[in-house]
Design a protein around this motif. Structure first.
Motif, mmCIF file in Angstrom:
data_model
loop_
_atom_site.group_PDB
_atom_site.id
_atom_site.type_symbol
_atom_site.label_atom_id
_atom_site.label_comp_id
_atom_site.label_asym_id
_atom_site.label_seq_id
_atom_site.Cartn_x
_atom_site.Cartn_y
_atom_site.Cartn_z
ATOM 1 N N ASP A 1 0.829 -1.210 0.000
ATOM 2 C CA ASP A 1 0.000 0.000 0.000
ATOM 3 C C ASP A 1 0.862 1.260 0.000
ATOM 4 O O ASP A 1 0.560 2.241 -0.696
ATOM 5 C CB ASP A 1 -0.923 0.017 1.215
ATOM 6 N N ILE A 2 1.929 1.252 0.799
ATOM 7 C CA ILE A 2 2.813 2.416 0.868
ATOM 8 C C ILE A 2 3.411 2.716 -0.500
ATOM 9 O O ILE A 2 3.423 3.871 -0.950
ATOM 10 C CB ILE A 2 3.947 2.169 1.895
ATOM 11 N N ILE A 3 3.900 1.691 -1.171
ATOM 12 C CA ILE A 3 4.512 1.868 -2.490
ATOM 13 C C ILE A 3 3.479 2.344 -3.507
ATOM 14 O O ILE A 3 3.741 3.244 -4.314
ATOM 15 C CB ILE A 3 5.176 0.558 -2.944
ATOM 16 N N GLU A 4 2.296 1.767 -3.447
ATOM 17 C CA GLU A 4 1.234 2.150 -4.381
ATOM 18 C C GLU A 4 0.855 3.619 -4.216
ATOM 19 O O GLU A 4 0.644 4.344 -5.192
ATOM 20 C CB GLU A 4 0.008 1.264 -4.158
ATOM 21 N N GLN A 5 0.794 4.091 -2.983
ATOM 22 C CA GLN A 5 0.355 5.463 -2.707
ATOM 23 C C GLN A 5 1.462 6.500 -2.899
ATOM 24 O O GLN A 5 1.186 7.623 -3.336
ATOM 25 C CB GLN A 5 -0.164 5.550 -1.266
ATOM 26 N N ASN A 6 2.695 6.145 -2.569
ATOM 27 C CA ASN A 6 3.760 7.153 -2.496
ATOM 28 C C ASN A 6 4.676 7.218 -3.716
ATOM 29 O O ASN A 6 5.380 8.206 -3.902
ATOM 30 C CB ASN A 6 4.621 6.911 -1.251
ATOM 31 N N ILE A 7 4.692 6.168 -4.519
ATOM 32 C CA ILE A 7 5.496 6.215 -5.752
ATOM 33 C C ILE A 7 4.563 6.600 -6.894
ATOM 34 O O ILE A 7 3.802 5.793 -7.406
ATOM 35 C CB ILE A 7 6.166 4.853 -6.035
ATOM 36 N N ARG A 8 4.608 7.864 -7.299
ATOM 37 C CA ARG A 8 3.639 8.390 -8.269
ATOM 38 C C ARG A 8 4.282 9.001 -9.500
ATOM 39 O O ARG A 8 3.669 9.153 -10.533
ATOM 40 C CB ARG A 8 2.765 9.471 -7.606
ATOM 41 N N GLU B 1 8.801 8.880 -15.910
ATOM 42 C CA GLU B 1 8.453 10.285 -16.129
ATOM 43 C C GLU B 1 7.358 10.399 -17.190
ATOM 44 O O GLU B 1 7.400 9.739 -18.221
ATOM 45 C CB GLU B 1 9.691 11.060 -16.576
ATOM 46 N N MET B 2 6.410 11.271 -16.905
ATOM 47 C CA MET B 2 5.337 11.551 -17.858
ATOM 48 C C MET B 2 5.832 12.592 -18.860
ATOM 49 O O MET B 2 6.311 13.653 -18.475
ATOM 50 C CB MET B 2 4.103 12.079 -17.113
ATOM 51 N N ALA C 1 0.018 8.527 -24.320
ATOM 52 C CA ALA C 1 1.155 8.846 -23.442
ATOM 53 C C ALA C 1 0.824 8.511 -21.985
ATOM 54 O O ALA C 1 1.671 7.997 -21.252
ATOM 55 C CB ALA C 1 1.522 10.320 -23.575
ATOM 56 N N GLU C 2 -0.399 8.814 -21.580
ATOM 57 C CA GLU C 2 -0.815 8.520 -20.208
ATOM 58 C C GLU C 2 -0.853 7.018 -19.959
ATOM 59 O O GLU C 2 -0.452 6.542 -18.887
ATOM 60 C CB GLU C 2 -2.180 9.149 -19.943
ATOM 61 N N THR C 3 -1.326 6.272 -20.946
ATOM 62 C CA THR C 3 -1.368 4.807 -20.821
ATOM 63 C C THR C 3 0.040 4.237 -20.710
ATOM 64 O O THR C 3 0.307 3.360 -19.875
ATOM 65 C CB THR C 3 -2.088 4.190 -22.034
ATOM 66 N N GLU C 4 0.939 4.742 -21.535
ATOM 67 C CA GLU C 4 2.329 4.276 -21.498
ATOM 68 C C GLU C 4 2.970 4.599 -20.152
ATOM 69 O O GLU C 4 3.702 3.782 -19.580
ATOM 70 C CB GLU C 4 3.124 4.929 -22.631
ATOM 71 N N PHE C 5 2.701 5.798 -19.634
ATOM 72 C CA PHE C 5 3.239 6.208 -18.333
ATOM 73 C C PHE C 5 2.721 5.295 -17.225
ATOM 74 O O PHE C 5 3.493 4.832 -16.375
ATOM 75 C CB PHE C 5 2.850 7.660 -18.043
ATOM 76 N N ASP C 6 1.414 5.033 -17.225
ATOM 77 C CA ASP C 6 0.821 4.178 -16.189
ATOM 78 C C ASP C 6 1.426 2.777 -16.205
ATOM 79 O O ASP C 6 1.704 2.191 -15.151
ATOM 80 C CB ASP C 6 -0.697 4.082 -16.386
ATOM 81 N N MET C 7 1.638 2.242 -17.393
ATOM 82 C CA MET C 7 2.216 0.899 -17.507
ATOM 83 C C MET C 7 3.665 0.879 -17.016
ATOM 84 O O MET C 7 4.077 -0.041 -16.295
ATOM 85 C CB MET C 7 2.143 0.426 -18.962
ATOM 86 N N ALA C 8 4.433 1.898 -17.380
ATOM 87 C CA ALA C 8 5.833 1.972 -16.961
ATOM 88 C C ALA C 8 5.929 2.151 -15.443
ATOM 89 O O ALA C 8 6.780 1.543 -14.786
ATOM 90 C CB ALA C 8 6.533 3.128 -17.675
ATOM 91 N N LEU C 9 5.035 2.980 -14.884
ATOM 92 C CA LEU C 9 5.040 3.212 -13.439
ATOM 93 C C LEU C 9 4.653 1.943 -12.687
ATOM 94 O O LEU C 9 5.228 1.634 -11.640
ATOM 95 C CB LEU C 9 4.083 4.353 -13.089
ATOM 96 N N LYS D 1 6.909 0.119 -9.904
ATOM 97 C CA LYS D 1 6.380 -0.172 -8.571
ATOM 98 C C LYS D 1 6.561 -1.647 -8.219
ATOM 99 O O LYS D 1 6.878 -1.998 -7.075
ATOM 100 C CB LYS D 1 4.898 0.202 -8.488
ATOM 101 N N THR D 2 6.346 -2.512 -9.190
ATOM 102 C CA THR D 2 6.505 -3.948 -8.963
ATOM 103 C C THR D 2 7.945 -4.278 -8.584
ATOM 104 O O THR D 2 8.198 -5.054 -7.655
ATOM 105 C CB THR D 2 6.108 -4.739 -10.226
ATOM 106 N N GLN D 3 8.896 -3.673 -9.279
ATOM 107 C CA GLN D 3 10.309 -3.888 -8.976
ATOM 108 C C GLN D 3 10.659 -3.363 -7.584
ATOM 109 O O GLN D 3 11.370 -4.024 -6.816
ATOM 110 C CB GLN D 3 11.180 -3.208 -10.037
ATOM 111 N N ILE D 4 10.144 -2.190 -7.255
ATOM 112 C CA ILE D 4 10.408 -1.604 -5.933
ATOM 113 C C ILE D 4 9.802 -2.476 -4.844
ATOM 114 O O ILE D 4 10.439 -2.749 -3.817
ATOM 115 C CB ILE D 4 9.838 -0.169 -5.859
ATOM 116 N N ARG D 5 8.588 -2.947 -5.081
ATOM 117 C CA ARG D 5 7.913 -3.795 -4.093
ATOM 118 C C ARG D 5 8.720 -5.066 -3.820
ATOM 119 O O ARG D 5 8.891 -5.473 -2.665
ATOM 120 C CB ARG D 5 6.511 -4.150 -4.587
#
Length: 254
Positions: free
Chosen positions: A60-67, A95-96, A110-118, A122-126
């Motif tokens: 949850d922390i990673i999901e909320q704080n890594i934006r 980066e967007m 561009a937004e879709t690509e950003f969301d997928m990359a983010l 997040k998965t790697q950080i988790r």
């Protein structure tokens, strides 16, 4: 009369615009996340309840704080040498791209690509954070719990100018030997009044750490039916008072 009404409306619109700009600036402000994982003998990460709770919380922390690009996350171990126990130091890179002049279709792509990359980042950080959660500490450093030593770490993060969010995954049982230290293993506060008194006394020697106004959350490893002897509410009261008197913006417990 009409002039006064028009002037009032202009003032109102100006105030709304100012508040909106402040809110937007706050949303775009980078987040500096500090996670302190208790690696002492009093917290058993192999316990099913503790493991499940902490894994969920960290996700949850990673999901909320890594934006966005620039958001930072650091993991420290809590033990006898907490301030020197940094286990992980990560900065988000996704980066967007600037889409201010793009068409609606290009903007959506561009937004879709950003969301997928983010999401991938997040998965790697988790994965890396959860590896640190499961790390065992069988060394002698697990004999003492120096939570006070997290304060210079928070003060250093405060110097970044980012929005600082602090998470303690710990039982918060400060346990350090010495005449000027607290050892809640041996002598815990008896009640909230004593906890407040001790915290206000300790602020005197800890206020040298300028921690700013971080949001602080204590995530305790206790099941809902834990006894008062195991989960002493006066201990968390001590930290509530200490952090608040040092300037914390919010202090909460989970």
């Amino acid at each position: 009369m009409i002039k006064y009404i028009a002037f009032f409306i202009l003032l109102l619109l100006s105030a709304c615009s100012s508040d909106g700009n402040k809110t937007k600036a706050r949303i775009n402000e980078p987040i500096y996340t500090l996670i302190f994982l208790d690696k002492t003998r009093s917290v058993n990460i192999n316990n099913a309840f503790v493991s499940q709770k902490y894994q969920h919380v960290l996700s949850d922390i990673i999901e909320q704080n890594i934006r966005q690009k620039g958001d930072k996350l650091e993991v420290y171990f809590i033990h006898e040498n907490t301030s020197k126990a940094r286990a992980l130091n990560l900065t988000a890179r996704t980066e967007m791209e600037d889409v201010s002049a793009a068409s609606a279709t290009d903007r959506e792509a561009a937004e879709t690509e950003f969301d997928m990359a983010l999401t991938r980042e997040k998965t790697q950080i988790r994965q890396r954070v959860l590896q640190q959660l499961s790390a065992q500490n069988a060394g002698s450093s697990n004999q003492e719990t120096d939570i006070w030593a997290s304060l210079p770490v928070i003060a250093k993060a405060n110097e970044s100018g980012a929005m600082v969010k602090v998470y303690y995954l710990s039982d918060m049982i400060e346990s350090v030997k010495g005449n000027d230290r607290r050892d809640f293993q041996i002598t815990p506060p008896k009640n909230n009044a004593q906890a407040d008194e001790w915290a206000k006394t300790d602020v005197g020697q800890l206020k040298r750490y300028t921690i700013g106004s971080p949001d602080i959350t204590m995530i305790l490893p206790f099941e809902p039916n834990a006894s008062v002897k195991e989960n002493n509410p006066a201990v968390t009261q001590y930290w509530q008072t200490l952090f608040s008197n040092l300037g914390a913006g919010t202090v909460s417990e989970e």
